[in-house]
Design an enzyme around this catalytic site. Structure first.
Site, PDB file in Angstrom:
ATOM      1  N   ASP A   7      77.748  27.513  71.466  1.00 31.12           N
ATOM      2  CA  ASP A   7      79.158  27.594  71.100  1.00 31.12           C
ATOM      3  C   ASP A   7      79.387  28.794  70.165  1.00 31.12           C
ATOM      4  O   ASP A   7      78.448  29.271  69.536  1.00 31.12           O
ATOM      5  CB  ASP A   7      79.498  26.276  70.365  1.00 31.12           C
ATOM      6  CG  ASP A   7      80.917  26.221  69.861  1.00 31.12           C
ATOM      7  OD1 ASP A   7      81.817  26.767  70.536  1.00 31.12           O
ATOM      8  OD2 ASP A   7      81.143  25.627  68.788  1.00 31.12           O
ATOM      9  N   ASP A   9      82.650  29.393  67.779  1.00 32.61           N
ATOM     10  CA  ASP A   9      83.299  29.104  66.500  1.00 32.61           C
ATOM     11  C   ASP A   9      82.525  28.078  65.686  1.00 32.61           C
ATOM     12  O   ASP A   9      82.202  27.005  66.180  1.00 32.61           O
ATOM     13  CB  ASP A   9      84.736  28.604  66.738  1.00 32.61           C
ATOM     14  CG  ASP A   9      85.591  29.700  67.355  1.00 32.61           C
ATOM     15  OD1 ASP A   9      85.360  30.888  67.047  1.00 32.61           O
ATOM     16  OD2 ASP A   9      86.482  29.371  68.151  1.00 32.61           O
TER      17      ASP A   9
END
Lengths: 180, 180
Positions: A7, A9
């Protein structure tokens, strides 16, 4: 070669730091990451939905986020032994696509953009592992999840958790040993 | 519910039509789709690489492509019986992200953007089926492929081929019957 999806963020890019700074400056609040332990960003700024929308949907917001400590070095190392895929839930903020792409090319130039995935629900991502701070995405993902600690997930009980990139590294060194 | 991943360019959106029109107008050629049976777009315009780059990388190029006949109606029908995912190889032209997203929202408003995937190599897409005109992507994909006919793939031998959306529909009606 096993595949690790990562991922962006809060895992590679310090989204909440810039968001808090930008919103505090914009609306005169003084929230910190501590506040995110009990509330989400949306809840913190529930009186300022238009301002939050404006900040997050500006074309350049995602272009200059700080890199999460040690992520560059360790992703580069993992890249020697695993196939690395970047899987970011970009569909909530379509204006972020271009900035996120450029950010990845700047800070992770050794990764192949053919393995960048801008998606929504990570159930569609085919990988052996997913490193994510969002428990909903980990529950939707079909492989082995690694919960990357962020203020919003501190109280969640999850099988595999990493507080930082050094712990991610340790986890995958063990996985490599297992596979010998 | 089984999942169908669907490519955009040449399958939902008439990429080559607009590309040929734009390039012919720009550089004074008069190529047609017939010419794409023996050469790729890149080969056709090999004397005009800068012009081709300029056309394809303009922010709005992908915003107003024509919709491939019958695709809207049949995708809407398939959406009742399958989970539909849009999987487009957008990483070659990152400037296309925003226009592609808006195009999908305009022409396929009934689809959930949480199941849009902007990716590179479709090996990362977890789905049961992939409808694509690119044989390399079908070979990389791990599920059942359906080769959607386009000039560049006419001479390729592939297990399942659909010349148009009515044939796609017929294929999936048979798949539904099989699953009863």
């Amino acid at each position: 070669m096993k595949r690790i999806a990562i991922d962006m963020d809060e895992v590679l890019a310090d989204f909440s730091k810039k968001c808090l700074e930008a919103m505090n400056a914009f609306v005169g609040t003084s929230f910190t990451k501590e506040d995110l332990r009990v509330k989400t960003i949306d809840e913190l700024y529930e009186s300022y939905p238009d301002e939050l929308y404006q900040v997050l949907h500006s074309a350049e917001f995602f272009r200059d986020l700080e890199v999460i400590p040690h992520s560059q070095r360790i992703v580069r190392e993992l890249n020697e032994h695993f196939q690395i895929v970047i899987a970011t839930a970009a569909m909530d903020i379509p204006t972020s696509f271009d900035a996120k792409y450029k950010w990845l090319r700047e800070h992770f130039p050794f990764l192949d953009p053919q393995y960048f995935i801008f998606c929504g629900d990570k159930n569609v991502v085919q990988a052996d592992y997913l490193i994510d701070d969002n428990i909903k995405q980990l529950n939707s993902f079909t492989g082995q999840g690694i919960l990357f600690t962020a203020p919003r997930n501190e109280s969640i009980d999850y099988e595999v958790r990493a507080d930082n990139w050094k712990e991610v590294h340790a986890f995958f060194l063990t996985e490599q040993v297992k596979s010998y």
